[in-house]
Scaffold this active site. Structure first.
Site, PDB file in Angstrom:
ATOM      1  N   HIS A 293      14.936  -1.499   7.543  1.00 20.24           N
ATOM      2  CA  HIS A 293      13.802  -0.625   7.856  1.00 20.24           C
ATOM      3  C   HIS A 293      14.215   0.851   7.772  1.00 20.24           C
ATOM      4  O   HIS A 293      13.750   1.688   8.538  1.00 20.24           O
ATOM      5  CB  HIS A 293      13.277  -0.952   9.264  1.00 20.24           C
ATOM      6  CG  HIS A 293      11.786  -0.799   9.415  1.00 20.24           C
ATOM      7  ND1 HIS A 293      10.934  -1.870   9.507  1.00 20.24           N
ATOM      8  CD2 HIS A 293      10.991   0.305   9.494  1.00 20.24           C
ATOM      9  CE1 HIS A 293       9.688  -1.431   9.652  1.00 20.24           C
ATOM     10  NE2 HIS A 293       9.701  -0.118   9.644  1.00 20.24           N
TER      11      HIS A 293
ATOM     12  N   GLY B 269      18.337   3.656   1.643  1.00 19.05           N
ATOM     13  CA  GLY B 269      19.357   4.586   1.160  1.00 19.05           C
ATOM     14  C   GLY B 269      19.441   4.737  -0.341  1.00 19.05           C
ATOM     15  O   GLY B 269      20.336   5.429  -0.831  1.00 19.05           O
TER      16      GLY B 269
HETATM   17  C1  FMN Z   1       8.069   7.505   7.578  1.00 17.40           C
HETATM   18  C2  FMN Z   1       8.361   6.051   7.390  1.00 17.40           C
HETATM   19  C3  FMN Z   1       7.399   5.121   7.731  1.00 17.40           C
HETATM   20  C4  FMN Z   1       7.664   3.764   7.539  1.00 17.40           C
HETATM   21  N1  FMN Z   1       6.661   2.856   7.810  1.00 17.40           N
HETATM   22  C5  FMN Z   1       6.859   1.555   7.495  1.00 17.40           C
HETATM   23  C6  FMN Z   1       5.797   0.637   7.616  1.00 17.40           C
HETATM   24  O1  FMN Z   1       4.694   0.990   7.993  1.00 17.40           O
HETATM   25  N2  FMN Z   1       6.047  -0.656   7.293  1.00 17.40           N
HETATM   26  C7  FMN Z   1       7.280  -1.084   6.859  1.00 17.40           C
HETATM   27  O2  FMN Z   1       7.452  -2.268   6.570  1.00 17.40           O
HETATM   28  N3  FMN Z   1       8.287  -0.219   6.717  1.00 17.40           N
HETATM   29  C8  FMN Z   1       8.117   1.084   7.015  1.00 17.40           C
HETATM   30  N4  FMN Z   1       9.135   1.977   6.824  1.00 17.40           N
HETATM   31  C9  FMN Z   1      10.404   1.514   6.258  1.00 17.40           C
HETATM   32  C10 FMN Z   1      10.362   1.609   4.721  1.00 17.40           C
HETATM   33  O3  FMN Z   1       9.460   0.704   4.175  1.00 17.40           O
HETATM   34  C11 FMN Z   1      11.738   1.303   4.104  1.00 17.40           C
HETATM   35  O4  FMN Z   1      12.227   0.081   4.606  1.00 17.40           O
HETATM   36  C12 FMN Z   1      12.775   2.397   4.322  1.00 17.40           C
HETATM   37  O5  FMN Z   1      12.186   3.669   4.397  1.00 17.40           O
HETATM   38  C13 FMN Z   1      13.791   2.373   3.193  1.00 17.40           C
HETATM   39  O6  FMN Z   1      14.768   3.302   3.396  1.00 17.40           O
HETATM   40  P1  FMN Z   1      14.829   4.748   2.671  1.00 17.40           P
HETATM   41  O7  FMN Z   1      13.818   5.597   3.352  1.00 17.40           O
HETATM   42  O8  FMN Z   1      16.223   5.154   2.968  1.00 17.40           O
HETATM   43  O9  FMN Z   1      14.571   4.562   1.209  1.00 17.40           O
HETATM   44  C14 FMN Z   1       8.909   3.333   7.036  1.00 17.40           C
HETATM   45  C15 FMN Z   1       9.876   4.296   6.703  1.00 17.40           C
HETATM   46  C16 FMN Z   1       9.606   5.635   6.870  1.00 17.40           C
HETATM   47  C17 FMN Z   1      10.648   6.632   6.472  1.00 17.40           C
END
Ligand code: FMN
Length: 402
Positions: free
Chosen positions: A296, A329
């Site tokens: 996440h 990442g």
């Molecule tokens: C601002 C933000 C909101 C997110 N909201 C969700 C979400 O609503 N549902 C979900 O499954 N993951 C959510 N995530 C996790 C992302 O889907 C993902 O797993 C993660 O951002 C991947 O890592 P990265 O930002 O380093 O690419 C969220 C991440 C961020 C940064």
């Protein structure tokens, strides 16, 4: 009319100026830090507790190096790849991110439309502020991510709504049994709903391009945003003094519910947040089409291993039983190629795309997608491959001990 046109030209000019200096995905972060009110930037950038998993997600990539092949004709290479039966232009997509429409004007639609134009998948978050039907209409091939509670009636009601809207791929996020401890959000003044305060008003005043171009424009054209897609019915507003969000019985969710979901959902089903080979195998037995190995973005259990570290074991165990993907990442073409060489069939990228939407709208998201695609295309030549499918562990080696 003339004023509106002048305003539009000015904002196009500002966007072009902002984007001109961006050469890599990481460059979006600094621009977004200046553009967004502090609580909103902090919500995107931060993770949970000590940010250990967030850091490790990046560090893990540096622990692998390439063993390129030389003297191969790579002039006909292509970044195209097929995932869950669909051919895309590149082996990456946009991860689901909540409240995108507070960060960028019509954020979910901007991300979805740009992804469709770039021919990559975009996953719409269930914690979003635009009704899912509108996103499905704007970009019919988007995927939908749900946070489901362990409550059968509410599960069925949301699934039926998502299916009726026309989504073909449902993603269930499973690493959110309860809300994590995000101290950085508290420190930055972020909560959902946001609580009106002098501090928040000051942030609005000191970030006028966001306040006018995103927030006021949203209020004027669409009214106060609400959580629209957590359940089959509308949820809390994004700004409220005393309303609480309804998270339902998320901590009750278990494998029996996954069985129920698989029975009811006729489209492609992906589970996001798997970090163990045994869970991956069990998900495959329950008939899921794919899994996303993910912590996440470090936003749930702090100290969870980086997805890249557990990927090889999971990919080996899963074999052809289910399609293994990864997020967390990924910032460079080389990161994408490393994850694919270690067994992922596809990767997703989160934060940089939301920053890109916030600071550059459609043009920003297109720029982010182009930067990453071009990096992959260039890196493929230097690695000595013509197609994504050629990538295997033969191209990669761990630098330090296991
Ligand atoms: C601002 C933000 C909101 C997110 N909201 C969700 C979400 O609503 N549902 C979900 O499954 N993951 C959510 N995530 C996790 C992302 O889907 C993902 O797993 C993660 O951002 C991947 O890592 P990265 O930002 O380093 O690419 C969220 C991440 C961020 C940064």
């Amino acid at each position: 009319m003339l004023m509106a046109k002048t305003q539009e030209h000015r904002s196009d000019y500002l966007t072009a100026r902002r984007l001109a200096k961006i050469l890599a995905l990481d460059d979006f972060e600094g621009v977004a830090r200046r553009h967004l009110p502090r609580p909103l930037f902090g919500y995107i950038a931060g993770a949970s507790e000590t940010n250990a998993s967030l850091r490790d997600n990046r560090n893990a990539f540096a622990e692998f190096g390439f063993r390129p092949h030389t003297l191969r004709d790579v002039s006909l290479r292509s970044t195209a790849t097929t995932i869950l039966g669909t051919r895309y232009a590149a082996p990456f997509g946009i991860a689901p991110m909540g409240i995108s429409a507070l960060m960028a004007y019509r954020g979910d639609i901007v991300l979805a439309r740009a992804a469709a134009e770039a021919d990559i998948p975009m996953i719409m978050s269930g914690s979003s502020l635009i009704p899912l039907e509108e996103v499905a209409k704007a970009a019919p091939h988007s995927w939908f991510q749900a946070y489901l509670p362990g409550e059968p009636d509410r599960i069925d009601a949301l699934l039926d709504r998502v299916a009726a809207a026309g989504f073909g791929t449902l993603l269930l996020t499973v690493d959110v049994a309860i809300l994590p401890n995000r101290e950085n959000n508290v420190r930055a003044g972020f909560s959902t709903p946001l609580r009106p305060s002098l501090r928040l008003a000051w942030q609005g005043l000191t970030h006028p391009s966001w306040t006018v171009g995103t927030f006021a424009r949203t209020l004027l054209n669409h009214g106060m945003p609400h959580f629209e897609n957590s359940y089959a019915t509308r949820g809390a507003p994004i700004i409220a003094r005393s309303v609480s969000r309804d998270f339902g019985k998320r901590d009750h969710l278990n494998w029996e519910h996954l069985e129920q979901i698989r029975r009811r959902w006729k489209g492609r089903l992906v589970v996001k947040g798997i970090m163990r080979a045994d869970d991956a195998l069990r998900a495959a037995e329950y008939g899921v089409d794919g899994i996303i190995v993910s912590n996440h973005g470090g936003r749930q259990l702090d100290g969870t291993l980086a997805p890249l570290r557990v990927l090889p074991r999971i990919a080996e165990a899963a074999g052809d039983k289910t399609t293994v993907m990864l997020d967390g990442g990924v910032r460079r073409g080389t990161d994408v190629l490393k994850a694919l060489a270690l067994g992922a069939k596809f990767v997703f990228v989160g934060r940089p795309f939301l920053y890109a939407a916030a600071v550059g709208g459609h043009a920003g998201v297109m720029k982010a997608a182009n930067i990453l695609s071009e990096e992959i295309w260039r890196d493929m030549a230097l690695l000595g491959i013509n197609s994504i499918e050629e990538l295997t562990t033969d191209y990669i080696e761990r630098l330090r001990g296991d």
